[in-house]
Design a protein around this motif. Structure first.
Motif: not given
Length: 451
Positions: A271-274, A281-284, A293-304, A309-311
């Protein structure tokens, strides 16, 4: 009486060799803590040490590929650049760009008449082509073409104050053209020159759409799984830079809930949140992805602000992926060093070509994390990515493959990569193994820098 040591001259404070070494170690440790590194003897503040494989994450390496780390290091130009003062072999005589937005291709010609083709980083290709001809091409005319990473490194160092998106995208055009040139001259595919072998590359079907409702999106994935054999898919969730908004009310939750039920058992789900969510909300959403059972969570919060993302990663067990926006291998290295990502995602067109992506893959392997390049369309960059992955020291289980029909991307070259049984097979022909269509070149805007 107390005397301030700062008022005493340095030569009046002799130190033994052991004392100087001790102070040096203390200084390095203090500087490391200022940069956010843990103090000696302590653990990182991150609750979960990122690794690949992450617990519960089926990261594979080596079964489909034959890559040698030593060969990758040698091919990726980690040795110093050579002195070209008396070397006139295979000189670069001309650099051309052919632009038809959003694509700009690069052709590099050498003194023996051979031509290699590459592609500048995508979107607003004309701007990147302008940078290429103004700053990069004049530095390369007359230089031998065989030390690719040495040449590119010299360009970066000379113009380091111009580092950024369009500079790296322009450099990617020359870099990938030189790789094609080297393969053609050697009579080998690029992946073999990088230390890998040609062969099949598993791919995952990557959606680029948020305008489809959950049922329509999942139905086309179910159909493609039957027709093409995809064993993994990625969906878009939230809204791009949406500040917690969804593309449609309830769309994200419905997709997460239904996707495991619609596709074949065992299908890997991404899943990609861009950059679509705030941390809470990202943690939720990440917890929902874990439960499904998802494999990866992409760009959950603003990439800049990728430090956030550490949080997110610290609160979840699902691997967090990101880095497609980065225009330097150094920034991607910092993401790995600070534990912001479990899976780093260099985009070969944005980061400066194959060499930087290989070095990022080396860094990821050394830190026991994954490297899964971003490749969101089937332009030439898709071909470059397939070759690079075949030479990664710890290859990902699949490459990204867009499921969208984009004539601007697929009308450039032949043969087109075809997905069969969930894999794409490289042709094994020299260089990138493709031919640029004359019809595409004829309608593109041409520009040349020549010695």
């Amino acid at each position: 009486m107390h005397r301030d040591r700062r008022q005493r001259p340095r030569e009046a404070q002799p130190q033994s060799g052991d004392e100087r070494a001790r102070r040096s170690r203390q200084g390095r440790a203090a500087r490391g803590r200022l940069r956010g590194a843990p103090a000696p003897g302590t653990r990182s503040a991150r609750a979960r040490t990122p690794s690949a494989p992450v617990p519960g994450s089926p990261w594979h390496g080596g079964s489909f590929y034959a890559a040698r780390s030593s060969a990758v290091r040698a091919a990726s130009g980690l040795e110093s650049a050579r002195d070209y003062s008396d070397d006139f072999r295979m000189q670069i005589t001309a650099i051309r760009t052919h632009t038809a937005e959003p694509v700009s291709l690069c052709a590099v010609e050498t003194s023996d008449g051979l031509v290699g083709w590459g592609q500048l980083g995508l979107f607003r290709g004309g701007l990147s082509a302008e940078v290429l001809h103004a700053q990069i091409a004049p530095q390369l005319i007359g230089k031998p073409s065989d030390d690719i990473d040495g040449l590119c490194r010299r360009v970066v160092i000379r113009d380091y104050k111009w580092a950024g998106a369009h500079f790296s995208r322009a450099l990617a055009g020359v870099e990938t053209a030189l790789r094609d040139l080297a393969g053609k001259r050697a009579g080998k595919p690029v992946c073999e020159l990088l230390g890998g072998r040609c062969g099949p590359v598993p791919v995952y079907g990557s959606s680029m759409r948020r305008d489809l409702g959950p049922e329509a999106e999942l139905e086309r994935m179910r159909r493609l799984q039957g027709e093409r054999g995809f064993q993994a898919f990625k969906i878009k969730i939230g809204e791009r830079w949406g500040a917690d908004r969804d593309a449609a009310p309830g769309r994200t939750e419905r997709l997460i809930e239904r996707m495991p039920l619609v596709l074949e058992p065992g299908t890997r789900l991404l899943a990609d949140a861009n950059s679509g969510f705030g941390v809470a909300r990202a943690i939720e959403i990440g917890a929902r992805l874990e439960q499904a059972g998802f494999w990866a969570f992409e760009e959950p919060t603003p990439c800049l602000e990728w430090e956030r993302w550490i949080e997110v990663a610290s609160a979840l067990t699902i691997p967090v992926a990101g880095g497609e926006h980065a225009s330097s291998e150094q920034e991607l290295g910092r993401m790995l060093r600070f534990g912001a990502v479990d899976i780093v995602q260099p985009d070969l067109g944005y980061v400066g070509g194959v060499g930087p992506a290989l070095r990022v893959a080396e860094m990821a392997a050394a830190s026991k994390r994954g490297c899964l390049p971003h490749s969101a369309n089937r332009s030439l960059q898709f071909v470059f990515t397939l070759h690079a992955i075949r030479a990664f020291p710890d290859p990902p289980p699949f490459a990204e493959c867009s499921i969208e029909e984009t004539p601007w991307a697929t009308g450039i070259y032949d043969p087109q990569p075809v997905v069969e049984d969930g894999v794409v097979r490289l042709s094994g022909e020299p260089g990138w193994g493709v031919r640029i269509r004359e019809s595409w070149i004829a309608q593109a805007e041409a520009r040349e820098t020549r010695g």
